[in-house]
Design an enzyme around this catalytic site. Sequence first.
Site, PDB file in Angstrom:
ATOM      1  N   TYR A  12       3.385   9.659  -0.786  1.00  0.00           N
ATOM      2  CA  TYR A  12       4.469   9.216  -0.117  1.00  0.00           C
ATOM      3  C   TYR A  12       5.748   9.437  -0.734  1.00  0.00           C
ATOM      4  O   TYR A  12       6.615   9.282  -0.134  1.00  0.00           O
ATOM      5  CB  TYR A  12       4.171   7.761   0.435  1.00  0.00           C
ATOM      6  CG  TYR A  12       2.951   7.256   1.014  1.00  0.00           C
ATOM      7  CD1 TYR A  12       2.183   8.390   1.641  1.00  0.00           C
ATOM      8  CD2 TYR A  12       2.441   6.002   1.196  1.00  0.00           C
ATOM      9  CE1 TYR A  12       0.863   7.941   2.365  1.00  0.00           C
ATOM     10  CE2 TYR A  12       1.316   5.750   1.918  1.00  0.00           C
ATOM     11  CZ  TYR A  12       0.629   6.537   2.463  1.00  0.00           C
ATOM     12  OH  TYR A  12      -0.462   6.132   2.987  1.00  0.00           O
ATOM     13  N   ASP A  27       0.960  -1.262  -0.107  1.00  0.00           N
ATOM     14  CA  ASP A  27      -0.092  -0.059  -0.040  1.00  0.00           C
ATOM     15  C   ASP A  27       0.843   1.272   0.042  1.00  0.00           C
ATOM     16  O   ASP A  27       1.571   1.562   0.974  1.00  0.00           O
ATOM     17  CB  ASP A  27      -0.911   0.094   1.271  1.00  0.00           C
ATOM     18  CG  ASP A  27      -1.853   1.381   1.304  1.00  0.00           C
ATOM     19  OD1 ASP A  27      -2.933   0.957   0.706  1.00  0.00           O
ATOM     20  OD2 ASP A  27      -1.574   2.363   1.614  1.00  0.00           O
ATOM     21  N   HIS A  61      -7.444   9.800  -2.118  1.00  0.00           N
ATOM     22  CA  HIS A  61      -6.717   9.720  -0.776  1.00  0.00           C
ATOM     23  C   HIS A  61      -7.767  10.334   0.386  1.00  0.00           C
ATOM     24  O   HIS A  61      -7.592   9.937   1.448  1.00  0.00           O
ATOM     25  CB  HIS A  61      -5.292  10.337  -0.842  1.00  0.00           C
ATOM     26  CG  HIS A  61      -4.278   9.978   0.090  1.00  0.00           C
ATOM     27  ND1 HIS A  61      -2.997   9.662  -0.191  1.00  0.00           N
ATOM     28  CD2 HIS A  61      -4.180   9.399   1.534  1.00  0.00           C
ATOM     29  CE1 HIS A  61      -2.258   9.229   1.069  1.00  0.00           C
ATOM     30  NE2 HIS A  61      -3.315   8.994   1.857  1.00  0.00           N
ATOM     31  N   LYS A 120      -2.528   5.731  -4.342  1.00  0.00           N
ATOM     32  CA  LYS A 120      -3.710   7.077  -4.314  1.00  0.00           C
ATOM     33  C   LYS A 120      -3.233   8.263  -4.804  1.00  0.00           C
ATOM     34  O   LYS A 120      -2.304   8.492  -5.280  1.00  0.00           O
ATOM     35  CB  LYS A 120      -3.661   7.013  -2.530  1.00  0.00           C
ATOM     36  CG  LYS A 120      -3.613   5.607  -2.016  1.00  0.00           C
ATOM     37  CD  LYS A 120      -3.715   6.053  -0.231  1.00  0.00           C
ATOM     38  CE  LYS A 120      -3.306   4.856   0.404  1.00  0.00           C
ATOM     39  NZ  LYS A 120      -1.965   4.675   0.668  1.00  0.00           N
TER      40      LYS A 120
HETATM   41  P1  NAD Z   1       0.806   1.553  11.981  1.00  0.00           P
HETATM   42  O1  NAD Z   1      -0.373   1.709  12.585  1.00  0.00           O
HETATM   43  O2  NAD Z   1       1.017   0.558  11.005  1.00  0.00           O
HETATM   44  O3  NAD Z   1       2.201   2.099  12.853  1.00  0.00           O
HETATM   45  C1  NAD Z   1       3.127   1.990  12.443  1.00  0.00           C
HETATM   46  C2  NAD Z   1       4.300   2.206  13.586  1.00  0.00           C
HETATM   47  O4  NAD Z   1       4.078   0.986  14.508  1.00  0.00           O
HETATM   48  C3  NAD Z   1       5.722   1.864  13.031  1.00  0.00           C
HETATM   49  O5  NAD Z   1       6.365   2.888  12.693  1.00  0.00           O
HETATM   50  C4  NAD Z   1       6.443   1.434  14.660  1.00  0.00           C
HETATM   51  O6  NAD Z   1       6.588   2.713  15.371  1.00  0.00           O
HETATM   52  C5  NAD Z   1       5.202   0.634  15.099  1.00  0.00           C
HETATM   53  N1  NAD Z   1       5.368  -0.896  14.813  1.00  0.00           N
HETATM   54  C6  NAD Z   1       5.082  -1.417  13.626  1.00  0.00           C
HETATM   55  N2  NAD Z   1       5.253  -3.035  14.015  1.00  0.00           N
HETATM   56  C7  NAD Z   1       5.597  -2.868  15.253  1.00  0.00           C
HETATM   57  C8  NAD Z   1       5.699  -4.150  16.260  1.00  0.00           C
HETATM   58  N3  NAD Z   1       5.465  -5.355  15.617  1.00  0.00           N
HETATM   59  N4  NAD Z   1       5.847  -3.896  17.545  1.00  0.00           N
HETATM   60  C9  NAD Z   1       5.771  -2.762  17.742  1.00  0.00           C
HETATM   61  N5  NAD Z   1       5.636  -1.524  17.177  1.00  0.00           N
HETATM   62  C10 NAD Z   1       5.484  -1.626  15.989  1.00  0.00           C
HETATM   63  O7  NAD Z   1       0.860   2.998  11.089  1.00  0.00           O
HETATM   64  P2  NAD Z   1       0.808   3.483   9.664  1.00  0.00           P
HETATM   65  O8  NAD Z   1       2.130   3.094   8.717  1.00  0.00           O
HETATM   66  O9  NAD Z   1       0.342   4.987   9.562  1.00  0.00           O
HETATM   67  O10 NAD Z   1      -0.349   2.768   8.906  1.00  0.00           O
HETATM   68  C11 NAD Z   1       0.017   1.531   8.142  1.00  0.00           C
HETATM   69  C12 NAD Z   1      -0.285   2.012   6.715  1.00  0.00           C
HETATM   70  O11 NAD Z   1      -1.519   2.664   6.257  1.00  0.00           O
HETATM   71  C13 NAD Z   1       0.555   3.137   6.191  1.00  0.00           C
HETATM   72  O12 NAD Z   1       1.880   2.617   5.996  1.00  0.00           O
HETATM   73  C14 NAD Z   1       0.130   3.578   4.826  1.00  0.00           C
HETATM   74  O13 NAD Z   1       0.275   2.563   3.779  1.00  0.00           O
HETATM   75  C15 NAD Z   1      -1.601   3.386   5.234  1.00  0.00           C
HETATM   76  N6  NAD Z   1      -2.102   4.817   5.625  1.00  0.00           N
HETATM   77  C16 NAD Z   1      -2.969   5.423   4.990  1.00  0.00           C
HETATM   78  C17 NAD Z   1      -3.433   6.721   5.284  1.00  0.00           C
HETATM   79  C18 NAD Z   1      -4.503   7.174   4.462  1.00  0.00           C
HETATM   80  O14 NAD Z   1      -4.919   8.573   4.794  1.00  0.00           O
HETATM   81  N7  NAD Z   1      -5.210   6.582   3.613  1.00  0.00           N
HETATM   82  C19 NAD Z   1      -2.934   7.352   6.389  1.00  0.00           C
HETATM   83  C20 NAD Z   1      -1.829   6.516   7.091  1.00  0.00           C
HETATM   84  C21 NAD Z   1      -1.426   5.512   6.725  1.00  0.00           C
END
Ligand code: NAD
Length: 275
Positions: A50, A45, A108, A75
């Site tokens: 990004y 994704d 998005h 997106k």
């Molecule tokens: P997430 O909830 O996946 O959190 C990521 C963070 O969690 C990492 O940077 C790390 O600090 C921690 N983490 C990850 N694995 C872990 C583990 N096993 N143990 C402990 N800590 C851990 O947040 P995200 O990256 O914002 O969301 C996932 C994906 O969703 C994004 O990468 C993106 O592709 C998508 N996204 C979309 C939008 C949108 O507006 N459509 C916004 C934000 C994110």
Amino acid sequence: MTVPTIALNDGTQIPQLGFGVFLVDPDDTERIVSDALEAGYRHIDTAAGYNNEEGVGRAIAASGLSRDEIYVTTKLKNDDQGAKTAPIALQRSLDNLGLEQVDLYLIHWPTPAKDLYVETWKALEELRAAGKTRSIGVSNFMVPHLERLLAETDTIPAVNQIELHPYHQQPAVTAFGNEHGIATEAWGPLGQAKYPLLELPEITAVAAAHGKSPAQVVLRWHIQQGNIVFPKSNSRARIAENFDLFDFELSQTEQSSITDLERAGRVGGDPNVVN
Ligand code: NAD
């Protein structure tokens, strides 16, 4: 290990677990996505916003996997909304990714102040008909935005990608999605590590009971809720950990104890305000 797939309303299938690359540095993206593909992820994704689509594309090209083995979502940036600009933006994303077609293309954010999401959605309908994307969907759409698309266009979004984690489960918009056949993708599934989700006793106790990590328990909760998830991590060990979700199951009591954590605790932008 086989990741379950979710059937979308247009007849396609999406792997329920993928890898997200928000805030993955463009210079590190190829290496980190390669790590994810090696760990077994087959769903990536990304987003034009990004600035790392090129790295995603290089990792896919280097993987040796065939195109139909990897599910790719990108997106449309808010600034590219509009009937004329959306096709140009998708072509730019395809060029960045080195692909002829993405699997899923999303608006998005609704950016209601621009009032362009209906005409943009009609442009996405045409892009799908032209084969530039297999499926089309939206992101951060709340019920009134979805209602307008349903009333004014011919296609129900295949997915709605929204902020969703135990503190912010968005019951109204997910119920609307269930009612209309719009699959829910949960972004920030771990709350973006912005609140101590992984330290909550409700989570750590379940993790200890299953011999799994708190992150695995939260991700497993999403899987059992039926959400599509793509957690992000830069760490090879956590990338592997977050993929290892299919050798245990939460009981109904455990699942409900996590659902009970809901407190309308948004950690990201408000879709009614973001522009
Ligand atoms: P997430 O909830 O996946 O959190 C990521 C963070 O969690 C990492 O940077 C790390 O600090 C921690 N983490 C990850 N694995 C872990 C583990 N096993 N143990 C402990 N800590 C851990 O947040 P995200 O990256 O914002 O969301 C996932 C994906 O969703 C994004 O990468 C993106 O592709 C998508 N996204 C979309 C939008 C949108 O507006 N459509 C916004 C934000 C994110």
